[in-house]
Design a protein around this motif. Structure first.
Motif, mmCIF file in Angstrom:
data_model
loop_
_atom_site.group_PDB
_atom_site.id
_atom_site.type_symbol
_atom_site.label_atom_id
_atom_site.label_comp_id
_atom_site.label_asym_id
_atom_site.label_seq_id
_atom_site.Cartn_x
_atom_site.Cartn_y
_atom_site.Cartn_z
ATOM 1 N N HIS A 1 0.819 -1.231 0.000
ATOM 2 C CA HIS A 1 0.000 0.000 0.000
ATOM 3 C C HIS A 1 0.843 1.268 0.000
ATOM 4 C CE1 HIS A 1 -3.378 -2.640 0.633
ATOM 5 N NE2 HIS A 1 -2.803 -3.132 1.735
ATOM 6 N N GLU B 1 -0.669 -1.708 -14.334
ATOM 7 C CA GLU B 1 -1.226 -2.104 -13.035
ATOM 8 C C GLU B 1 -0.737 -1.191 -11.915
ATOM 9 O OE1 GLU B 1 -0.219 -6.156 -12.440
ATOM 10 O OE2 GLU B 1 -1.505 -6.928 -14.058
ATOM 11 N N ASN C 1 -2.453 2.241 -12.373
ATOM 12 C CA ASN C 1 -3.864 2.144 -12.014
ATOM 13 C C ASN C 1 -4.048 2.018 -10.499
ATOM 14 O OD1 ASN C 1 -4.695 2.354 -14.627
ATOM 15 N ND2 ASN C 1 -4.933 0.140 -14.950
ATOM 16 N N SER C 2 -3.167 1.300 -9.854
ATOM 17 C CA SER C 2 -3.250 1.151 -8.394
ATOM 18 C C SER C 2 -3.040 2.479 -7.715
ATOM 19 C CB SER C 2 -2.196 0.138 -7.902
ATOM 20 O OG SER C 2 -2.443 -1.146 -8.426
ATOM 21 N N SER C 3 -2.110 3.258 -8.213
ATOM 22 C CA SER C 3 -1.837 4.576 -7.620
ATOM 23 C C SER C 3 -3.036 5.508 -7.806
ATOM 24 C CB SER C 3 -0.594 5.202 -8.281
ATOM 25 O OG SER C 3 -0.351 6.479 -7.770
ATOM 26 N N TYR C 4 -3.600 5.553 -9.013
ATOM 27 C CA TYR C 4 -4.750 6.414 -9.270
ATOM 28 C C TYR C 4 -5.949 5.976 -8.455
ATOM 29 C CZ TYR C 4 -2.317 8.685 -13.185
ATOM 30 O OH TYR C 4 -1.446 9.430 -13.949
ATOM 31 N N SER C 5 -6.160 4.666 -8.402
ATOM 32 C CA SER C 5 -7.317 4.142 -7.656
ATOM 33 C C SER C 5 -7.203 4.488 -6.192
ATOM 34 C CB SER C 5 -7.380 2.630 -7.823
ATOM 35 O OG SER C 5 -7.616 2.275 -9.168
ATOM 36 N N SER C 6 -5.976 4.435 -5.649
ATOM 37 C CA SER C 6 -5.782 4.735 -4.234
ATOM 38 C C SER C 6 -6.119 6.187 -3.924
ATOM 39 C CB SER C 6 -4.326 4.436 -3.851
ATOM 40 O OG SER C 6 -4.071 4.823 -2.525
ATOM 41 N N HIS C 7 -5.648 7.098 -4.788
ATOM 42 C CA HIS C 7 -5.899 8.507 -4.569
ATOM 43 C C HIS C 7 -7.368 8.841 -4.820
ATOM 44 C CE1 HIS C 7 -1.875 9.975 -3.726
ATOM 45 N NE2 HIS C 7 -1.407 9.206 -4.726
ATOM 46 N N PHE C 8 -7.989 8.237 -5.787
ATOM 47 C CA PHE C 8 -9.392 8.503 -6.093
ATOM 48 C C PHE C 8 -10.298 8.065 -4.960
ATOM 49 C CE2 PHE C 8 -13.506 7.305 -7.930
ATOM 50 C CZ PHE C 8 -13.888 8.505 -8.521
ATOM 51 N N ASN C 9 -10.000 6.860 -4.427
ATOM 52 C CA ASN C 9 -10.815 6.366 -3.332
ATOM 53 C C ASN C 9 -10.647 7.212 -2.086
ATOM 54 O OD1 ASN C 9 -11.770 4.291 -4.880
ATOM 55 N ND2 ASN C 9 -10.172 2.831 -4.267
#
Length: 377
Positions: A342, A366, A369-377
């Motif tokens: 994380h 991947e 996308n994981s970095s963007y998804s983390s910040h978006f959430n």
């Protein structure tokens, strides 16, 4: 009384002389028959091919049509009874050889001189005529096999009959290897006879056979160089054959030459690989698409390691490619581990030098996308 005794003695003497003369006449009349019946003894090594492959047998008292003679057919293409009767006879003797050619005709070689021959003692009927091959097919083959229960085989293309003064197992196996022209048969001969009368000749023949085969595979590779998928397997086989030829006869010029040709072809692939590696480095520096060049370099390296892993140009190319690949893969693994723990920002930072390769490597996708998804959430 005295007269009667003399007459009887005279008659007995006449009777004895008559018996002697009759016996002498019978002996003289039989002598040519005995001479004709007795053919010189001929020992031979017969190399031939059966259902199991190439083999040989040795035999004594070898005859063809009950003869140890052949007739020299010269350049005759068609032979009738008249021509046949004029063909000069050749007494078969050792050392010499009789070979069955591809068309079924016979070639006799002695003292480095060869000629077409046909069997002696052939019977012609009516106005029949035959080719030399057909006459060869009308020959019987007789002899006493030595150490074998197999009879003398019929004439078939490729057969070689070597006339020798005495049975010779080493010479027989040398002839077998020469005739078969197969790597396992040559290997078997040299393993069994590392130092024998024909070992030197065997090494020379084997090495030249390997060189010829190597060049054939090298040519197949060269013909495929311009294709999308060159036949690297052909170059690999060419290298193996060239290396074996060199190990058998290191000082042979032909062996040395084909090894140099294979090495040159290998160097060309290494240069192509280095060009791919340079294109990758340039793309990385320019932050442009170009990861595919590193993949191609690794593909070429894999082929080269199969062909000639000890080639100096291959070793240098391997070092450079491995260094770039390890650096790239280390960054990918590090970013994946950081995503798992994380630490997405650190993961993105780890692959930041390679972000231009995002369209080419789904692993970078991947991480991003994981970095963007983390910040978006």
């Amino acid at each position: 009384m005295k007269t009667d005794y003399s007459e009887h003695a005279f008659c007995r003497n006449i009777y004895r002389w008559a018996l002697v003369l009759i016996g002498l006449c019978l002996s003289l009349s039989a002598s040519p028959l005995l001479l004709r019946a007795k053919e010189p003894s001929l020992t031979a090594i017969v190399v031939y091919q059966n259902a199991s492959g190439w083999t040989y047998l040795q035999a004594s008292d070898v005859q063809f049509n009950a003869k140890t003679e052949m007739r020299d057919c010269g350049n005759e293409q068609r032979i009738d009874k008249s021509i046949y009767g004029k063909l000069p006879k050749i007494r078969l003797s050792a050392p010499a050889s009789l070979e069955v050619l591809e068309n079924g005709s016979l070639r006799y070689t002695k003292d480095n001189s060869s000629t077409c021959v046909v069997p002696d003692n052939v019977k012609f009927e009516n106005n029949a005529s035959f080719t030399p091959a057909q006459l060869a097919g009308r020959s019987s083959r007789d002899g006493n096999p030595i150490g074998s229960a197999s009879p003398l085989p019929s004439f078939k293309p490729g057969m070689l009959i070597a006339f020798v003064s005495a049975p010779d197992a080493e010479f027989a196996e040398f002839l077998l290897a020469s005739r078969a022209s197969q790597i396992p048969v040559w290997d078997a001969y040299l393993a069994k006879y590392p130092s024998a009368p024909h070992t030197k000749e065997a090494k020379l023949s084997f090495a030249h056979f390997l060189v010829k085969q190597s060049r054939a595979h090298l040519e197949l590779y060269k013909n495929s160089e311009s294709l999308t998928s060159p036949a690297y397997s052909e170059l690999r086989t060419a290298k193996q054959l060239a290396f074996k030829a060199n190990s058998i006869l290191p000082a042979d010029p032909d062996s040395k030459s084909v090894n140099e040709e294979v090495a040159a072809a290998t160097d060309t692939i290494a240069k192509k690989g280095n060009a791919e590696l340079l294109s990758y480095q340039e793309a990385l520096s320019a932050k442009a698409v170009g990861y595919e060049h590193l993949r191609t370099a690794n593909d070429l390296l894999a082929e080269l390691q199969e062909i000639d892993p000890q080639n100096p140009s291959v070793l240098k190319f391997q070092t450079d490619t491995t260094k770039e690949t390890d650096t790239y893969e280390s960054a990918i693994r590090s970013s994946q581990n950081l995503v798992s723990s994380h630490h997405v920002d650190d993961a993105l930072k780890a692959v930041s030098p390679y972000l231009s390769f995002l369209p080419e490597d789904p692993r970078i996708v991947e991480v991003v996308n994981s970095s963007y998804s983390s910040h978006f959430n």
